[in-house]
Design an enzyme around this catalytic site. Sequence first.
Site, PDB file in Angstrom:
ATOM      1  N   ARG A 172       0.819  -1.222   0.000  1.00 10.84           N
ATOM      2  CA  ARG A 172       0.000   0.000   0.000  1.00 10.84           C
ATOM      3  C   ARG A 172       0.854   1.274   0.000  1.00 10.84           C
ATOM      4  O   ARG A 172       0.500   2.264   0.641  1.00 10.84           O
ATOM      5  CB  ARG A 172      -0.945   0.024   1.191  1.00 10.84           C
ATOM      6  CG  ARG A 172      -2.054  -1.005   1.108  1.00 10.84           C
ATOM      7  CD  ARG A 172      -3.174  -0.506   0.199  1.00 10.84           C
ATOM      8  NE  ARG A 172      -4.265  -1.462   0.141  1.00 10.84           N
ATOM      9  CZ  ARG A 172      -5.392  -1.344   0.852  1.00 10.84           C
ATOM     10  NH1 ARG A 172      -5.587  -0.320   1.627  1.00 10.84           N
ATOM     11  NH2 ARG A 172      -6.322  -2.247   0.737  1.00 10.84           N
ATOM     12  N   ARG A 204      -3.848   6.777   0.535  1.00 13.03           N
ATOM     13  CA  ARG A 204      -4.376   7.998   1.160  1.00 13.03           C
ATOM     14  C   ARG A 204      -3.428   8.727   2.086  1.00 13.03           C
ATOM     15  O   ARG A 204      -3.679   9.879   2.422  1.00 13.03           O
ATOM     16  CB  ARG A 204      -5.671   7.660   1.916  1.00 13.03           C
ATOM     17  CG  ARG A 204      -6.853   7.447   0.983  1.00 13.03           C
ATOM     18  CD  ARG A 204      -7.992   6.794   1.715  1.00 13.03           C
ATOM     19  NE  ARG A 204      -7.591   5.466   2.130  1.00 13.03           N
ATOM     20  CZ  ARG A 204      -8.392   4.582   2.713  1.00 13.03           C
ATOM     21  NH1 ARG A 204      -9.632   4.895   3.002  1.00 13.03           N
ATOM     22  NH2 ARG A 204      -7.942   3.392   3.035  1.00 13.03           N
ATOM     23  N   ARG A 207      -7.131  11.125  -6.480  1.00 13.71           N
ATOM     24  CA  ARG A 207      -8.302  10.333  -6.093  1.00 13.71           C
ATOM     25  C   ARG A 207      -9.562  11.193  -6.148  1.00 13.71           C
ATOM     26  O   ARG A 207     -10.611  10.735  -6.607  1.00 13.71           O
ATOM     27  CB  ARG A 207      -8.058   9.789  -4.691  1.00 13.71           C
ATOM     28  CG  ARG A 207      -9.210   9.133  -4.000  1.00 13.71           C
ATOM     29  CD  ARG A 207      -9.399   7.716  -4.494  1.00 13.71           C
ATOM     30  NE  ARG A 207     -10.402   7.020  -3.699  1.00 13.71           N
ATOM     31  CZ  ARG A 207     -11.714   7.233  -3.808  1.00 13.71           C
ATOM     32  NH1 ARG A 207     -12.186   8.094  -4.681  1.00 13.71           N
ATOM     33  NH2 ARG A 207     -12.560   6.567  -3.044  1.00 13.71           N
ATOM     34  N   ASP A 217      -6.740  -3.095  -7.484  1.00 11.83           N
ATOM     35  CA  ASP A 217      -7.297  -3.709  -6.283  1.00 11.83           C
ATOM     36  C   ASP A 217      -7.573  -5.180  -6.547  1.00 11.83           C
ATOM     37  O   ASP A 217      -7.788  -5.578  -7.694  1.00 11.83           O
ATOM     38  CB  ASP A 217      -8.581  -3.009  -5.841  1.00 11.83           C
ATOM     39  CG  ASP A 217      -8.898  -3.337  -4.385  1.00 11.83           C
ATOM     40  OD1 ASP A 217      -8.320  -2.699  -3.493  1.00 11.83           O
ATOM     41  OD2 ASP A 217      -9.692  -4.268  -4.146  1.00 11.83           O
ATOM     42  N   TYR A 227     -14.789 -11.810   0.292  1.00  7.39           N
ATOM     43  CA  TYR A 227     -15.536 -10.593  -0.082  1.00  7.39           C
ATOM     44  C   TYR A 227     -16.711 -10.930  -1.003  1.00  7.39           C
ATOM     45  O   TYR A 227     -17.785 -10.340  -0.893  1.00  7.39           O
ATOM     46  CB  TYR A 227     -14.606  -9.578  -0.758  1.00  7.39           C
ATOM     47  CG  TYR A 227     -13.598  -8.998   0.207  1.00  7.39           C
ATOM     48  CD1 TYR A 227     -13.923  -7.920   1.031  1.00  7.39           C
ATOM     49  CD2 TYR A 227     -12.322  -9.547   0.330  1.00  7.39           C
ATOM     50  CE1 TYR A 227     -13.010  -7.407   1.941  1.00  7.39           C
ATOM     51  CE2 TYR A 227     -11.398  -9.041   1.233  1.00  7.39           C
ATOM     52  CZ  TYR A 227     -11.749  -7.976   2.039  1.00  7.39           C
ATOM     53  OH  TYR A 227     -10.851  -7.475   2.947  1.00  7.39           O
TER      54      TYR A 227
HETATM   55  O1  CP3 Z   1       0.022   0.533  -3.328  1.00 14.02           O
HETATM   56  C1  CP3 Z   1      -0.432  -0.622  -3.375  1.00 14.02           C
HETATM   57  O2  CP3 Z   1      -0.176  -1.480  -2.516  1.00 14.02           O
HETATM   58  C2  CP3 Z   1      -1.219  -1.046  -4.605  1.00 14.02           C
HETATM   59  C3  CP3 Z   1      -2.631  -0.985  -4.536  1.00 14.02           C
HETATM   60  C4  CP3 Z   1      -3.504  -1.899  -3.681  1.00 14.02           C
HETATM   61  C5  CP3 Z   1      -4.753  -1.469  -3.199  1.00 14.02           C
HETATM   62  N1  CP3 Z   1      -5.381  -2.535  -2.639  1.00 14.02           N
HETATM   63  C6  CP3 Z   1      -5.290  -0.110  -3.348  1.00 14.02           C
HETATM   64  C7  CP3 Z   1      -6.415   0.337  -2.510  1.00 14.02           C
HETATM   65  C8  CP3 Z   1      -3.338  -3.251  -3.316  1.00 14.02           C
HETATM   66  C9  CP3 Z   1      -2.163  -4.183  -3.537  1.00 14.02           C
HETATM   67  C10 CP3 Z   1      -4.559  -3.635  -2.664  1.00 14.02           C
HETATM   68  C11 CP3 Z   1      -4.816  -5.004  -2.176  1.00 14.02           C
HETATM   69  C12 CP3 Z   1      -6.050  -5.295  -1.421  1.00 14.02           C
HETATM   70  N2  CP3 Z   1      -7.292  -4.753  -1.592  1.00 14.02           N
HETATM   71  C13 CP3 Z   1      -6.151  -6.293  -0.411  1.00 14.02           C
HETATM   72  C14 CP3 Z   1      -5.026  -7.228   0.026  1.00 14.02           C
HETATM   73  C15 CP3 Z   1      -4.020  -6.583   0.871  1.00 14.02           C
HETATM   74  C16 CP3 Z   1      -4.471  -6.074   2.207  1.00 14.02           C
HETATM   75  O3  CP3 Z   1      -4.380  -4.848   2.401  1.00 14.02           O
HETATM   76  O4  CP3 Z   1      -4.934  -6.875   3.026  1.00 14.02           O
HETATM   77  C17 CP3 Z   1      -7.477  -6.291   0.048  1.00 14.02           C
HETATM   78  C18 CP3 Z   1      -8.050  -7.181   1.132  1.00 14.02           C
HETATM   79  C19 CP3 Z   1      -8.193  -5.316  -0.726  1.00 14.02           C
HETATM   80  C20 CP3 Z   1      -9.648  -4.996  -0.659  1.00 14.02           C
HETATM   81  C21 CP3 Z   1      -9.877  -3.583  -0.300  1.00 14.02           C
HETATM   82  N3  CP3 Z   1      -9.652  -2.499  -1.125  1.00 14.02           N
HETATM   83  C22 CP3 Z   1     -10.377  -3.083   0.935  1.00 14.02           C
HETATM   84  C23 CP3 Z   1     -10.762  -3.930   2.131  1.00 14.02           C
HETATM   85  C24 CP3 Z   1     -10.441  -1.680   0.806  1.00 14.02           C
HETATM   86  C25 CP3 Z   1     -11.002  -0.719   1.824  1.00 14.02           C
HETATM   87  C26 CP3 Z   1     -10.079  -0.493   2.951  1.00 14.02           C
HETATM   88  C27 CP3 Z   1      -9.210   0.699   2.668  1.00 14.02           C
HETATM   89  O5  CP3 Z   1      -8.000   0.611   2.907  1.00 14.02           O
HETATM   90  O6  CP3 Z   1      -9.783   1.701   2.236  1.00 14.02           O
HETATM   91  C28 CP3 Z   1      -9.932  -1.333  -0.476  1.00 14.02           C
HETATM   92  C29 CP3 Z   1      -9.780   0.021  -1.032  1.00 14.02           C
HETATM   93  C30 CP3 Z   1      -8.418   0.425  -1.494  1.00 14.02           C
HETATM   94  N4  CP3 Z   1      -7.570  -0.354  -2.228  1.00 14.02           N
HETATM   95  C31 CP3 Z   1      -7.798   1.691  -1.286  1.00 14.02           C
HETATM   96  C32 CP3 Z   1      -6.546   1.640  -1.921  1.00 14.02           C
HETATM   97  C33 CP3 Z   1      -5.534   2.743  -2.030  1.00 14.02           C
HETATM   98  C34 CP3 Z   1      -8.421   2.881  -0.584  1.00 14.02           C
HETATM   99  C35 CP3 Z   1      -9.531   3.425  -1.427  1.00 14.02           C
HETATM  100  C36 CP3 Z   1      -9.572   4.926  -1.563  1.00 14.02           C
HETATM  101  O7  CP3 Z   1      -8.592   5.568  -1.972  1.00 14.02           O
HETATM  102  O8  CP3 Z   1     -10.643   5.430  -1.307  1.00 14.02           O
END
Ligand code: CP3
Length: 351
Positions: free
Chosen positions: A30, A34, A43, A80, A157
């Site tokens: 990540r 944000r 974003r 994602d 999910y």
């Molecule tokens: O920089 C990176 O690592 C690359 C991008 C990336 C994202 N999600 C962007 C993201 C990666 C590799 C993921 C993987 C992901 N997504 C996982 C596995 C890794 C982990 O963190 O456990 C999972 C379970 C998800 C599913 C997911 N996506 C959730 C549960 C959420 C909401 C929680 C949160 O952090 O907001 C997301 C949204 C998400 N994916 C965001 C980002 C940057 C935030 C969304 C936003 O900007 O509004």
Amino acid sequence: MAPGTELPEKKLLRALAGVETHGVPLWMMRQAGRYLPEYREVRAKAGGFLNLCYTPELAEEVTLQPIRRYGFDAAILFSDILVVPDALGQKVAFKEGEGPVLEPITDGKGLAALSSPARVTEHLTPVYEAVERLSRSLPKETALIGFAGAPWTVATYMVGGRGSPDQAAAKLWAYREPDEFQKLMDILVEATVEHLSAQVLAGAEVVQIFDTWAGSLPELSFERFALRPVKAIRELLQARFPGLPVIAFPRGAGAMSVRYFQETGVTGLSLDTGVSPAWAREHLQSRGCVQGNLDPLLLVAGGDEMKTQALHILETLGEGPFIFNLGHGIVPQTPPEHVGELVKLVQEWRR
Ligand code: CP3
């Protein structure tokens, strides 16, 4: 590495190949997101998280942001894990302050309504275009990581319809009707192989498989729904792309990591914060490259505590093969300057 191929030059690829690196390679799960003001700006313009993922120029831009700021050794494609269910035709929405929301699939009828896993790449062409753009725009020393969720985690999910603390909906389906649940696993194995293959063809040099919820499964189910699908994905991918490095992140797998690393045959194992570095050195590092595992909250706290604990990891695992990373993703409240301080510490370690 396939016989006869030259040794890679990029630091991250060298660590995965088990050869000498000068200094410890470093990236952070990540690393785009944000906590960075420049991410929040893009974003806000993108209007919707999936729009950001599906607009190649914007996905490229937010992938590059942390590379510009910190010079990480790898960029991870901005996307994602839930784009796969989206491509399978399940409704996926990212709601502000709520995380992902999906229309739950709970039975064979729901499975039958999904589109063909062989065709997920048609829906995901903008993702591969972002990868292509990145393979041209990244600095030459930076490795490009593609990724997908592991079938079990994606299924939690798809079945639960949202994140849950106990993954109860998916577990109950898997326990009550393992053969029907297996059909969902099979769909996801095929879709994941297609999705990761398309990323490799577009220029990804490494792939990481995120199994965030692997650790919630008891041993027999872990074997069937975490270990076996990832083994299948690894085998199918490397049959297409011999020597492709594959990293897996079976979060919470604990002692089961040993068998998992051995039996899946993945190249690298990403460790969560709960794994003792000394234990990992003894039981995992002899099998291949390990990655991890600083607590993301140490990065929020910063200061001496962060430095002491980062050094503990480096002193224990730093001889390699090793990639410095966190035990889970960077959280939004992380001060960007703490990331800079940690990067400096890792880059200067024993150089
Ligand atoms: O920089 C990176 O690592 C690359 C991008 C990336 C994202 N999600 C962007 C993201 C990666 C590799 C993921 C993987 C992901 N997504 C996982 C596995 C890794 C982990 O963190 O456990 C999972 C379970 C998800 C599913 C997911 N996506 C959730 C549960 C959420 C909401 C929680 C949160 O952090 O907001 C997301 C949204 C998400 N994916 C965001 C980002 C940057 C935030 C969304 C936003 O900007 O509004």
